[in-house]
Scaffold this active site. Structure first.
Site, PDB file in Angstrom:
ATOM      1  N   ALA A 111      -1.848  44.297  -5.760  1.00  0.00           N
ATOM      2  CA  ALA A 111      -1.180  43.705  -6.915  1.00  0.00           C
ATOM      3  C   ALA A 111      -1.587  42.245  -7.114  1.00  0.00           C
ATOM      4  O   ALA A 111      -2.345  41.668  -6.328  1.00  0.00           O
ATOM      5  CB  ALA A 111       0.335  43.818  -6.741  1.00  0.00           C
ATOM      6  N   HIS A 112      -1.034  41.654  -8.190  1.00  0.00           N
ATOM      7  CA  HIS A 112      -1.439  40.300  -8.556  1.00  0.00           C
ATOM      8  C   HIS A 112      -1.058  39.268  -7.495  1.00  0.00           C
ATOM      9  O   HIS A 112      -0.010  39.319  -6.883  1.00  0.00           O
ATOM     10  CB  HIS A 112      -0.883  39.907  -9.928  1.00  0.00           C
ATOM     11  CG  HIS A 112       0.596  40.036 -10.089  1.00  0.00           C
ATOM     12  ND1 HIS A 112       1.218  39.917 -11.303  1.00  0.00           N
ATOM     13  CD2 HIS A 112       1.590  40.278  -9.199  1.00  0.00           C
ATOM     14  CE1 HIS A 112       2.514  40.066 -11.159  1.00  0.00           C
ATOM     15  NE2 HIS A 112       2.758  40.287  -9.890  1.00  0.00           N
ATOM     16  N   ASN A 113      -1.984  38.333  -7.330  1.00  0.00           N
ATOM     17  CA  ASN A 113      -1.809  37.176  -6.438  1.00  0.00           C
ATOM     18  C   ASN A 113      -1.713  37.528  -4.958  1.00  0.00           C
ATOM     19  O   ASN A 113      -1.280  36.705  -4.146  1.00  0.00           O
ATOM     20  CB  ASN A 113      -0.611  36.330  -6.862  1.00  0.00           C
ATOM     21  CG  ASN A 113      -0.800  35.745  -8.252  1.00  0.00           C
ATOM     22  OD1 ASN A 113      -0.188  36.210  -9.215  1.00  0.00           O
ATOM     23  ND2 ASN A 113      -1.672  34.762  -8.370  1.00  0.00           N
ATOM     24  N   GLN A 122      -1.257  37.806 -17.919  1.00  0.00           N
ATOM     25  CA  GLN A 122      -1.801  37.550 -16.586  1.00  0.00           C
ATOM     26  C   GLN A 122      -3.005  36.620 -16.739  1.00  0.00           C
ATOM     27  O   GLN A 122      -4.088  37.031 -17.159  1.00  0.00           O
ATOM     28  CB  GLN A 122      -2.185  38.862 -15.916  1.00  0.00           C
ATOM     29  CG  GLN A 122      -1.023  39.858 -15.826  1.00  0.00           C
ATOM     30  CD  GLN A 122       0.079  39.390 -14.893  1.00  0.00           C
ATOM     31  OE1 GLN A 122      -0.069  39.396 -13.673  1.00  0.00           O
ATOM     32  NE2 GLN A 122       1.211  39.002 -15.463  1.00  0.00           N
TER      33      GLN A 122
END
Length: 346
Positions: free
Chosen positions: A243-245, A202
């Protein structure tokens, strides 16, 4: 409480809140309480008509209320158009923890030699400040908290005890991060090779805007490539997973146990109730409210209030309705056939 700064007079409070005072302006108060429980050195507030019944019997030194109810109050009054906002401001004015953190670095803290600390920074016991970190003026790092390498925290932000901020995170002004929250951990990224999972590094970061608050034990993951971005004045309750992004617009609020899957974008001035789940890669436009325990699997492109699921009911009734729910598609098809037959006969 003996600190006069935390025992303001009613006149000082009225000036701070922009309220119209009726009563003894020199009287000092030291706390806030409900109408029913307030004592003679405390202020109460009336923001909900459901508690109007408690107003005539209150023992409070003064009450925050609207002009409509001032004549019914046996105590001094602080008249405001919005008593609840007045209560919010006064709560900060009387907060015993405000100004409670003396500047300085505790001897047990570990601070990298190249870390840059602004004026009046407080670093608590056993905290860790890694290489390349910049802390703005007045930042408070609570006991046991960790600030990862190359992270930047702007002035006036406050990390409570045992907060973990990973590397390369940017936190704006006046942010509040509560104990146990984690900002910048790896997003959930894996590729399956047919036999098992291979981790995807990541490589992005996390950006928190100004005046963001993150509740205890919440998690905001770093981006896979770009950053996870939380806008200004976003309020995040406890045990929330972002969560990511994910991107969240300014002035939005997320209640407890909300879960947002990767790469979903939430607009400005949105409100997500407790337990709401958003699937990944969705767009939620500005001005959307999603009620508690709803699951959102498609983008929402029109402002408004949205819900899913069913409310609680007696189990036998729920079981019968669940059976009928499975039959809805067949029923809908039968209705369409009947409608078509009626159109043909007409």
């Amino acid at each position: 409480m003996t600190d006069s700064r935390k025992q303001p007079t009613l006149a000082e409070i009225a000036d701070r809140l922009g309220a119209r005072l009726e009563g003894d302006g020199g009287r000092r108060v030291s706390g806030l309480a409900t109408l029913k429980e307030a004592g003679p050195d405390q202020i109460a507030f009336l923001a909900n008509r459901a508690y109007l019944k408690d107003l005539p019997e209150t023992r409070a030194a003064a009450v925050l209320l609207t002009a409509e109810h001032a004549k019914s109050c046996p105590a001094a009054t602080l008249v405001l158009d919005n008593p609840y906002l007045g209560y919010a401001e006064l709560s900060r004015m009387l907060d015993p923890l405000a100004d409670a953190h003396a500047p300085g670095v505790h001897p047990s803290a570990v601070v990298a030699e190249d870390a840059v600390l602004g004026d009046d920074v407080c670093v608590g016991p056993s905290a860790v400040i890694e290489s390349g970190v910049t802390l703005g003026d007045g930042v408070v790092i609570g006991p046991g908290s960790v600030v990862g390498a190359d992270t930047r925290i702007a002035e006036g932000s406050f990390l409570h005890a045992n907060v973990t901020v990973y590397h390369g995170v940017v936190i704006g002004k006046r942010a509040i991060l509560h104990s146990g929250c984690v900002v910048g951990a790896d997003g959930f990224g894996f590729a399956h090779d047919g036999a098992g999972w291979r981790k995807i590094a990541q490589l992005g970061g996390v950006v928190l805007g100004d005046d963001v608050e993150v509740g205890s034990c919440s998690s905001i993951d770093r981006g896979a490539l770009g950053d996870t971005v939380i806008g200004d004045d976003v309020k995040i309750d406890s045990q929330v997973q972002i969560a990511h992004n994910v991107r969240i617009g300014d002035h939005s609020a997320l209640a407890g146990c909300v879960g947002i899957a990767g790469s979903t974008s939430v607009g400005r001035h949105c409100m997500l109730g407790g337990g709401v789940g958003l699937s990944g890669h969705l767009t939620i436009c500005d001005g959307v409210q999603v009620t508690g325990m709803s699951l959102v699997t498609n983008s929402i492109l029109k402002p408004g209030v949205y819900s899913s699921g069913t409310g609680a009911m007696e189990n036998g009734q729920w079981r019968r309705n669940a059976v009928r729910f499975k039959q809805l598609d067949n029923i809908a098809r039968r209705v369409m056939r009947l409608e078509k037959r009626g159109d043909d006969e007409a």
